[in-house]
Scaffold this motif. Structure first.
Motif, PDB file in Angstrom:
ATOM      1  N   VAL A  50      63.689  48.579  75.967  1.00  0.00           N
ATOM      2  CA  VAL A  50      63.051  47.274  76.137  1.00  0.00           C
ATOM      3  C   VAL A  50      63.692  46.586  77.344  1.00  0.00           C
ATOM      4  CG1 VAL A  50      62.747  45.003  75.105  1.00  0.00           C
ATOM      5  CG2 VAL A  50      62.467  47.048  73.701  1.00  0.00           C
ATOM      6  N   LEU A  51      62.870  46.321  78.375  1.00  0.00           N
ATOM      7  CA  LEU A  51      63.371  45.689  79.592  1.00  0.00           C
ATOM      8  C   LEU A  51      62.392  44.627  80.087  1.00  0.00           C
ATOM      9  CD1 LEU A  51      64.502  48.841  81.635  1.00  0.00           C
ATOM     10  CD2 LEU A  51      65.977  47.230  80.434  1.00  0.00           C
ATOM     11  N   LEU A  52      62.952  43.535  80.600  1.00  0.00           N
ATOM     12  CA  LEU A  52      62.186  42.468  81.255  1.00  0.00           C
ATOM     13  C   LEU A  52      62.638  42.363  82.698  1.00  0.00           C
ATOM     14  CD1 LEU A  52      62.364  39.416  78.810  1.00  0.00           C
ATOM     15  CD2 LEU A  52      60.324  40.680  79.449  1.00  0.00           C
ATOM     16  N   ILE A  53      61.731  41.918  83.555  1.00  0.00           N
ATOM     17  CA  ILE A  53      62.090  41.547  84.920  1.00  0.00           C
ATOM     18  C   ILE A  53      62.079  40.027  84.981  1.00  0.00           C
ATOM     19  CG2 ILE A  53      61.350  41.496  87.325  1.00  0.00           C
ATOM     20  CD1 ILE A  53      60.020  44.194  86.855  1.00  0.00           C
ATOM     21  N   VAL A  54      63.143  39.454  85.496  1.00  0.00           N
ATOM     22  CA  VAL A  54      63.222  38.018  85.735  1.00  0.00           C
ATOM     23  C   VAL A  54      63.599  37.838  87.197  1.00  0.00           C
ATOM     24  CG1 VAL A  54      64.379  35.863  85.153  1.00  0.00           C
ATOM     25  CG2 VAL A  54      63.937  37.538  83.360  1.00  0.00           C
ATOM     26  N   CYS A  55      62.818  37.067  87.925  1.00  0.00           N
ATOM     27  CA  CYS A  55      63.089  36.843  89.349  1.00  0.00           C
ATOM     28  C   CYS A  55      63.818  35.516  89.535  1.00  0.00           C
ATOM     29  CB  CYS A  55      61.780  36.834  90.138  1.00  0.00           C
ATOM     30  SG  CYS A  55      60.887  38.388  90.027  1.00  0.00           S
TER      31      CYS A  55
END
Length: 91
Positions: A50-55
């Motif tokens: 489970v991975l998210l990208i946050v900029c």
């Protein structure tokens, strides 16, 4: 510190599936206390793991704290959380 309660990928998929675009607050706990920012630059990357990208903006005051502690939380906001979004959007 290892994650002691893994996120269920099917639950993650259900939650993130209801967040096509919106507003979130990213928070982290630094040596001098908590920090956070309002963003809509959040998206799912992977279910396994489970991975998210946050900029982050490179000038963000929260980014160095996230780098320092190596972890952060993403809080997905609802339509009724306008005040909270504005609070974390301010400098």
């Amino acid at each position: 510190m290892p994650n002691t309660s893994p996120i269920d990928p099917s639950h993650f998929r259900e939650v993130i599936g209801h967040f096509p675009t919106g507003v979130a607050i990213v928070t982290a706990q630094g040596a001098d206390g908590p920090a956070g920012l309002t963003t809509n630059a959040v998206t799912s990357l992977s279910l396994d793991p489970v991975l998210l990208i946050v900029c982050f903006d490179n000038r963000s005051r929260t980014l160095p704290i996230v780098r320092e502690c190596g972890r952060f939380a993403v809080n997905i906001l609802g339509a009724d959380h306008r005040e909270l979004a504005l609070l974390f959007a301010s400098k």
